[in-house]
Enzyme design. Structure first.
Site, mmCIF file in Angstrom:
data_model
loop_
_atom_site.group_PDB
_atom_site.id
_atom_site.type_symbol
_atom_site.label_atom_id
_atom_site.label_comp_id
_atom_site.label_asym_id
_atom_site.label_seq_id
_atom_site.Cartn_x
_atom_site.Cartn_y
_atom_site.Cartn_z
ATOM 1 N N TYR A 33 -70.113 -22.995 20.049
ATOM 2 C CA TYR A 33 -69.821 -23.260 18.656
ATOM 3 C C TYR A 33 -70.432 -21.648 18.048
ATOM 4 O O TYR A 33 -70.924 -20.499 18.933
ATOM 5 C CB TYR A 33 -70.890 -24.198 17.279
ATOM 6 C CG TYR A 33 -72.341 -23.782 18.134
ATOM 7 C CD1 TYR A 33 -72.851 -23.710 19.281
ATOM 8 C CD2 TYR A 33 -72.758 -23.520 16.843
ATOM 9 C CE1 TYR A 33 -74.221 -23.628 19.635
ATOM 10 C CE2 TYR A 33 -74.612 -23.462 16.780
ATOM 11 C CZ TYR A 33 -75.268 -23.222 17.650
ATOM 12 O OH TYR A 33 -76.553 -23.264 18.080
ATOM 13 N N ARG A 52 -68.669 -12.650 19.629
ATOM 14 C CA ARG A 52 -69.839 -14.024 20.532
ATOM 15 C C ARG A 52 -69.020 -14.887 20.467
ATOM 16 O O ARG A 52 -69.130 -15.385 22.417
ATOM 17 C CB ARG A 52 -70.892 -13.862 19.659
ATOM 18 C CG ARG A 52 -71.808 -14.651 20.732
ATOM 19 C CD ARG A 52 -73.228 -14.646 20.036
ATOM 20 N NE ARG A 52 -74.001 -15.465 18.703
ATOM 21 C CZ ARG A 52 -74.445 -15.436 18.129
ATOM 22 N NH1 ARG A 52 -75.792 -15.243 18.341
ATOM 23 N NH2 ARG A 52 -74.873 -16.165 16.656
ATOM 24 N N ARG A 100 -61.433 -38.875 31.162
ATOM 25 C CA ARG A 100 -63.974 -37.893 31.826
ATOM 26 C C ARG A 100 -63.786 -38.573 33.214
ATOM 27 O O ARG A 100 -63.918 -38.847 33.743
ATOM 28 C CB ARG A 100 -64.620 -39.215 30.859
ATOM 29 C CG ARG A 100 -66.153 -38.423 30.897
ATOM 30 C CD ARG A 100 -67.140 -39.889 30.920
ATOM 31 N NE ARG A 100 -68.423 -38.885 30.757
ATOM 32 C CZ ARG A 100 -68.860 -39.369 32.447
ATOM 33 N NH1 ARG A 100 -68.205 -39.269 33.099
ATOM 34 N NH2 ARG A 100 -70.420 -38.519 32.078
ATOM 35 N N HIS A 102 -65.451 -34.783 35.711
ATOM 36 C CA HIS A 102 -66.328 -33.835 35.853
ATOM 37 C C HIS A 102 -65.544 -32.435 35.478
ATOM 38 O O HIS A 102 -66.159 -31.101 34.559
ATOM 39 C CB HIS A 102 -68.012 -33.267 36.264
ATOM 40 C CG HIS A 102 -68.870 -34.719 35.837
ATOM 41 N ND1 HIS A 102 -68.839 -36.059 35.502
ATOM 42 C CD2 HIS A 102 -70.416 -34.621 35.558
ATOM 43 C CE1 HIS A 102 -69.673 -36.257 35.570
ATOM 44 N NE2 HIS A 102 -70.659 -35.085 35.410
ATOM 45 N N LYS A 149 -73.406 -19.406 23.285
ATOM 46 C CA LYS A 149 -73.652 -21.063 22.981
ATOM 47 C C LYS A 149 -73.437 -22.025 23.133
ATOM 48 O O LYS A 149 -71.880 -21.828 21.720
ATOM 49 C CB LYS A 149 -73.432 -19.997 21.865
ATOM 50 C CG LYS A 149 -74.113 -20.447 20.391
ATOM 51 C CD LYS A 149 -73.978 -19.215 18.745
ATOM 52 C CE LYS A 149 -74.455 -19.965 17.924
ATOM 53 N NZ LYS A 149 -75.634 -20.128 17.277
ATOM 54 N N GLU A 182 -87.925 -17.132 22.393
ATOM 55 C CA GLU A 182 -87.471 -18.045 21.167
ATOM 56 C C GLU A 182 -87.387 -18.962 20.715
ATOM 57 O O GLU A 182 -88.130 -19.678 20.842
ATOM 58 C CB GLU A 182 -85.192 -17.297 21.245
ATOM 59 C CG GLU A 182 -84.759 -18.071 21.839
ATOM 60 C CD GLU A 182 -83.704 -18.023 22.823
ATOM 61 O OE1 GLU A 182 -82.359 -16.881 21.045
ATOM 62 O OE2 GLU A 182 -83.723 -18.265 23.102
ATOM 63 N N LEU A 207 -80.488 -16.261 23.458
ATOM 64 C CA LEU A 207 -79.201 -16.310 22.356
ATOM 65 C C LEU A 207 -79.404 -14.148 22.291
ATOM 66 O O LEU A 207 -80.628 -14.197 21.597
ATOM 67 C CB LEU A 207 -79.223 -17.291 21.442
ATOM 68 C CG LEU A 207 -77.722 -16.726 21.001
ATOM 69 C CD1 LEU A 207 -76.596 -17.423 22.126
ATOM 70 C CD2 LEU A 207 -77.626 -17.698 19.464
HETATM 71 N N1 PMP Z 1 -82.106 -18.526 18.746
HETATM 72 C C1 PMP Z 1 -81.140 -20.140 19.073
HETATM 73 C C2 PMP Z 1 -81.067 -21.036 20.123
HETATM 74 C C3 PMP Z 1 -80.040 -19.518 18.141
HETATM 75 O O1 PMP Z 1 -79.503 -21.289 18.043
HETATM 76 C C4 PMP Z 1 -79.947 -19.198 16.990
HETATM 77 C C5 PMP Z 1 -78.993 -19.008 15.408
HETATM 78 N N2 PMP Z 1 -77.574 -20.357 16.344
HETATM 79 C C6 PMP Z 1 -80.427 -17.530 17.512
HETATM 80 C C7 PMP Z 1 -81.242 -17.448 18.331
HETATM 81 C C8 PMP Z 1 -80.518 -16.533 16.312
HETATM 82 O O2 PMP Z 1 -78.725 -16.168 15.967
HETATM 83 P P1 PMP Z 1 -77.607 -15.160 14.714
HETATM 84 O O3 PMP Z 1 -78.817 -14.399 14.472
HETATM 85 O O4 PMP Z 1 -77.150 -15.230 15.792
HETATM 86 O O5 PMP Z 1 -78.099 -16.243 13.777
#
Ligand code: PMP
Length: 287
Positions: A33, A52, A100, A102, A149, A182, A207
């Site tokens: 996403y 991304r 379904r 895998h 992501k 994070e 991320l």
């Molecule tokens: N870390 C994680 C785990 C996230 O889900 C997000 C936002 N989706 C971010 C950091 C921040 O990323 P961005 O600045 O691209 O929204």
């Protein structure tokens, strides 16, 4: 005003917008996403998020569903149809619908694409940012590819819920060494006890936030001292300032961590300045 969602080539009323029960996003979290913030009906940090998205799809070998131009039009049209002036637009692309099983489905199975948009006034975030928010820490139990992501967000969901139950706005996840990785949906930053702005380096299983990258560029142009170096929970609690970044929260000052007051318990000058700079730039460059 009724909301509209884009689903596999059609704009549908939000309440009737559905995907198949054997969509691989639903069955396996086999999808990715992306989220853009919207200012004046235009998408911020457009290229960063689009690039991304393509990288996430490539890493998982999910087919690119349509050209970049077509995708751009769908994103903009979804924003327009929902009359979003300030808010968020969300895209999810999964490996499609198949019986379904895998392994990947047969070649040629079309990916599923959904796009939604919703309003989120900047003034609401500004009110939170003026006071600062609370953060709690939580163990990071995620997999080894947090740079992709994916919609596999269960550990993030559990961390955010734990934060909510403790009256906090965000959970900062902590690795086995006691270092902050994070936030559950944000990147974590501090101005440490020596006045150095720090955020964990983006090579190490986090991320690579698009807002993080934009803020780092602003930090450089402002001539602030900074280091892309992980910090411990203890360092964070002794920091002068703490804040987090994301497309939905921009730059959000954190004024307590696990109930420990950060600095004087008010949003700090660095976070406040970076929020203002980031918002000005994102607004100006949105498309
Ligand atoms: N870390 C994680 C785990 C996230 O889900 C997000 C936002 N989706 C971010 C950091 C921040 O990323 P961005 O600045 O691209 O929204």
């Amino acid at each position: 005003m009724s909301r509209v969602a884009y689903v596999n080539g059609q704009y549908r009323p939000h309440g009737q917008a559905t995907v198949h029960i054997e969509d691989r996003g639903f069955q396996f979290a086999d999808g990715v996403y992306e989220v853009w913030s919207v200012f004046d009906g235009r998408l911020a940090d457009f290229d960063g998020h689009m690039t991304r998205l393509h990288r996430s799809l490539d890493e998982l070998r999910i087919d690119i569903p349509m050209s970049r131009e077509a995708l751009t039009r769908v994103l903009q049209e979804t924003v327009r149809r929902n009359r979003v002036t300030e808010g968020l637009v969300y895209i999810q692309v999964t490996r499609g619908t198949a019986r379904r099983d895998h392994p990947f489905p047969p070649e040629g199975t079309p990916p599923s694409v959904i796009v939604t948009a919703r309003s989120l006034p900047v003034s609401k975030g500004n009110a939170a940012a003026a006071k600062g928010v609370a953060v709690v820490t939580h163990p990071d139990i995620r997999w080894g590819r947090c740079d992709i992501k994916t919609v596999g967000l269960l550990p993030n969901v559990l961390a955010k819920q734990a934060a909510k139950e403790k009256g906090a706005a965000e959970a900062w996840m902590v690795d086995e060494m006691g270092l902050v990785t994070e936030g559950s949906s944000t990147n974590a930053w501090i101005v440490d006890a020596d006045g150095v702005l720090r955020t964990r380096d983006s090579q190490s299983n986090i991320l690579r936030g698009i807002t993080r990258a934009a803020v780092l560029a602003l930090v450089e142009s402002e001539g602030l001292t900074f280091e892309e170096r992980a910090f411990s929970v203890d360092e964070a609690k002794q920091a002068r300032e703490a804040f987090y970044t994301s497309a939905s929260g921009y730059v959000m000052p954190a004024v307590s961590i696990d109930g420990v007051k950060i600095g004087d318990g008010k949003p700090g000058p660095v976070a406040t300045r970076l929020r203002e700079l980031y918002l000005n730039q994102a607004r100006r460059d949105a498309i």
